[in-house]
Design a protein around this motif. Structure first.
Motif, PDB file in Angstrom:
ATOM      1  N   UNK A   1       0.350  -5.023  31.420  1.00  0.00           N
ATOM      2  CA  UNK A   1      -0.132  -4.966  30.038  1.00  0.00           C
ATOM      3  C   UNK A   1      -0.948  -6.206  29.723  1.00  0.00           C
ATOM      4  N   UNK A   2      -0.456  -7.367  30.129  1.00  0.00           N
ATOM      5  CA  UNK A   2      -1.168  -8.618  29.898  1.00  0.00           C
ATOM      6  C   UNK A   2      -2.552  -8.571  30.541  1.00  0.00           C
ATOM      7  N   UNK A   3      -2.622  -8.093  31.784  1.00  0.00           N
ATOM      8  CA  UNK A   3      -3.903  -8.008  32.472  1.00  0.00           C
ATOM      9  C   UNK A   3      -4.857  -7.023  31.826  1.00  0.00           C
ATOM     10  N   UNK A   4      -4.339  -5.886  31.368  1.00  0.00           N
ATOM     11  CA  UNK A   4      -5.196  -4.901  30.714  1.00  0.00           C
ATOM     12  C   UNK A   4      -5.779  -5.470  29.427  1.00  0.00           C
TER      13      UNK A   4
ATOM     14  N   UNK B   1     -10.435  -8.396  36.333  1.00  0.00           N
ATOM     15  CA  UNK B   1      -9.115  -9.001  36.137  1.00  0.00           C
ATOM     16  C   UNK B   1      -8.266  -8.750  37.377  1.00  0.00           C
ATOM     17  N   UNK B   2      -7.630  -9.816  37.866  1.00  0.00           N
ATOM     18  CA  UNK B   2      -6.695  -9.722  38.988  1.00  0.00           C
ATOM     19  C   UNK B   2      -5.281  -9.901  38.459  1.00  0.00           C
ATOM     20  N   UNK B   3      -4.387  -8.966  38.800  1.00  0.00           N
ATOM     21  CA  UNK B   3      -2.989  -9.040  38.378  1.00  0.00           C
ATOM     22  C   UNK B   3      -2.134  -9.219  39.626  1.00  0.00           C
ATOM     23  N   UNK B   4      -1.633 -10.423  39.888  1.00  0.00           N
ATOM     24  CA  UNK B   4      -0.840 -10.652  41.102  1.00  0.00           C
ATOM     25  C   UNK B   4       0.562 -10.065  40.984  1.00  0.00           C
ATOM     26  N   UNK B   5       1.221  -9.945  42.138  1.00  0.00           N
ATOM     27  CA  UNK B   5       2.593  -9.432  42.160  1.00  0.00           C
ATOM     28  C   UNK B   5       2.747  -8.372  43.226  1.00  0.00           C
TER      29      UNK B   5
ATOM     30  N   UNK C   1     -11.723   1.188  35.664  1.00  0.00           N
ATOM     31  CA  UNK C   1     -10.791   1.590  36.711  1.00  0.00           C
ATOM     32  C   UNK C   1      -9.650   0.589  36.799  1.00  0.00           C
ATOM     33  N   UNK C   2      -8.454   1.102  37.065  1.00  0.00           N
ATOM     34  CA  UNK C   2      -7.316   0.252  37.378  1.00  0.00           C
ATOM     35  C   UNK C   2      -6.879   0.651  38.783  1.00  0.00           C
ATOM     36  N   UNK C   3      -7.050  -0.268  39.725  1.00  0.00           N
ATOM     37  CA  UNK C   3      -6.960   0.054  41.146  1.00  0.00           C
ATOM     38  C   UNK C   3      -5.704  -0.561  41.748  1.00  0.00           C
ATOM     39  N   UNK C   4      -5.030   0.216  42.592  1.00  0.00           N
ATOM     40  CA  UNK C   4      -3.854  -0.264  43.324  1.00  0.00           C
ATOM     41  C   UNK C   4      -4.104  -0.093  44.815  1.00  0.00           C
ATOM     42  N   UNK C   5      -3.600  -1.043  45.597  1.00  0.00           N
ATOM     43  CA  UNK C   5      -3.678  -0.944  47.044  1.00  0.00           C
ATOM     44  C   UNK C   5      -4.924  -1.558  47.644  1.00  0.00           C
ATOM     45  N   UNK C   6      -4.810  -1.940  48.911  1.00  0.00           N
ATOM     46  CA  UNK C   6      -5.990  -2.358  49.673  1.00  0.00           C
ATOM     47  C   UNK C   6      -6.926  -1.164  49.834  1.00  0.00           C
ATOM     48  N   UNK C   7      -8.207  -1.450  49.944  1.00  0.00           N
ATOM     49  CA  UNK C   7      -9.193  -0.367  50.082  1.00  0.00           C
ATOM     50  C   UNK C   7      -9.262   0.045  51.549  1.00  0.00           C
ATOM     51  N   UNK C   8      -8.710   1.201  51.880  1.00  0.00           N
ATOM     52  CA  UNK C   8      -8.778   1.685  53.255  1.00  0.00           C
ATOM     53  C   UNK C   8     -10.198   2.135  53.572  1.00  0.00           C
TER      54      UNK C   8
END
Length: 268
Positions: free
Chosen positions: A253-256, A240-244, A182-189
């Protein structure tokens, strides 16, 4: 239609060479905050300047820290004179395999100067892994657990001709049962917390989880509360955590590619 085809042919190849070549962010790009070498420790900005609470410590204390997982890269900590103690870097390769690796630790040296302790993964550490990764496939299911859609747009950009992430064997699929992770975006509501867990359970093992952006990495400006479970790591094991806020496509891409390395370790 013919005119559009001729224009496309005349444009030539527009796909970037990253990661084979270094990323080239635009001139106005703001990377992660970093301590300007030789700056006085007491000149570091106080924690109160950070809107997301990424800074701890300050004048009068021995330690100072910037949590890049919470950082919005807004640049408020670097405002002031050109010789400010904090400056914004230009590195996009900031993804890490643990939250601890995303914390910039600063201490006061014997001369009262700010000495930054190494915390980020270097490009050299993963360069060989990236070279081995190119050509291998990874199928990801994108999961929006409560984002503002900024990170989602950056993920969409990965599929356009400029970044063309499919050339690296990476693709997005519609079902978690067809995915490697999974590639997840956003805080988990809270409303989506159960759906996030069930989606993760539907991905066949071995599986990876990539948290994209400050909200997914730490909760960002939406920390744990009655309405939010916080970052993805509060609900799922993150690889993997991708900040920003949001991270550039090259950073994703680097994180993946880091995640592919973790997947290979689990398969072995």
């Amino acid at each position: 239609m013919l005119k559009a085809i001729l224009q496309s042919l005349g444009a030539g190849v527009v796909t970037i060479d990253y990661p084979a070549q270094p990323a080239q962010p635009p001139a106005r790009f703001r990377g992660a905050p970093q301590v300007r070498p030789g700056s006085p420790f007491d000149a570091l900005p106080p924690a109160s300047v950070c809107p997301s609470g990424a800074i701890t410590g300050g004048p009068g204390e021995l330690r100072y820290a910037i949590d890049l997982a919470r950082c919005l890269f807004c640049g408020r900590c670097a405002l002031g004179s050109p010789e400010a103690a904090i400056e914004m870097g230009r590195t996009v390769e900031l993804a890490a395999r643990s939250r601890e690796r995303l914390v910039i630790q600063v201490e006061r040296d014997a001369d009262g100067r700010a000495a930054e302790l190494p915390a980020l993964p270097s490009v050299e550490q993963v360069a060989e892994r990236i070279r081995r990764t190119l050509g291998r496939s990874l199928h990801l299911r994108h999961l929006d657990s409560g984002s503002c859609n900024a990170c989602d747009w950056e993920l969409t950009a990965l599929l356009n001709p400029v970044y063309d992430v499919r050339r690296l064997g990476i693709d997005f699929v519609a079902s978690p049962r067809h995915a490697d992770g999974l590639i997840v975006t956003g805080s988990v509501t809270r409303n989506l917390e159960t759906a996030v867990r069930r989606t993760y359970e539907a991905v066949p093992e071995p599986r990876v989880v990539i948290a994209v952006g400050a909200c997914a990495a730490s909760g960002g400006i939406v920390p744990r509360s009655y309405a939010s479970a916080g970052g993805v790591g509060e609900v799922l094991p993150v690889d993997v955590f991708i900040p920003g806020c949001p991270p550039r496509p090259e950073a994703i891409i680097f994180g993946i590619l880091l995640a592919v390395g973790r997947l290979d370790e689990r398969r072995r």
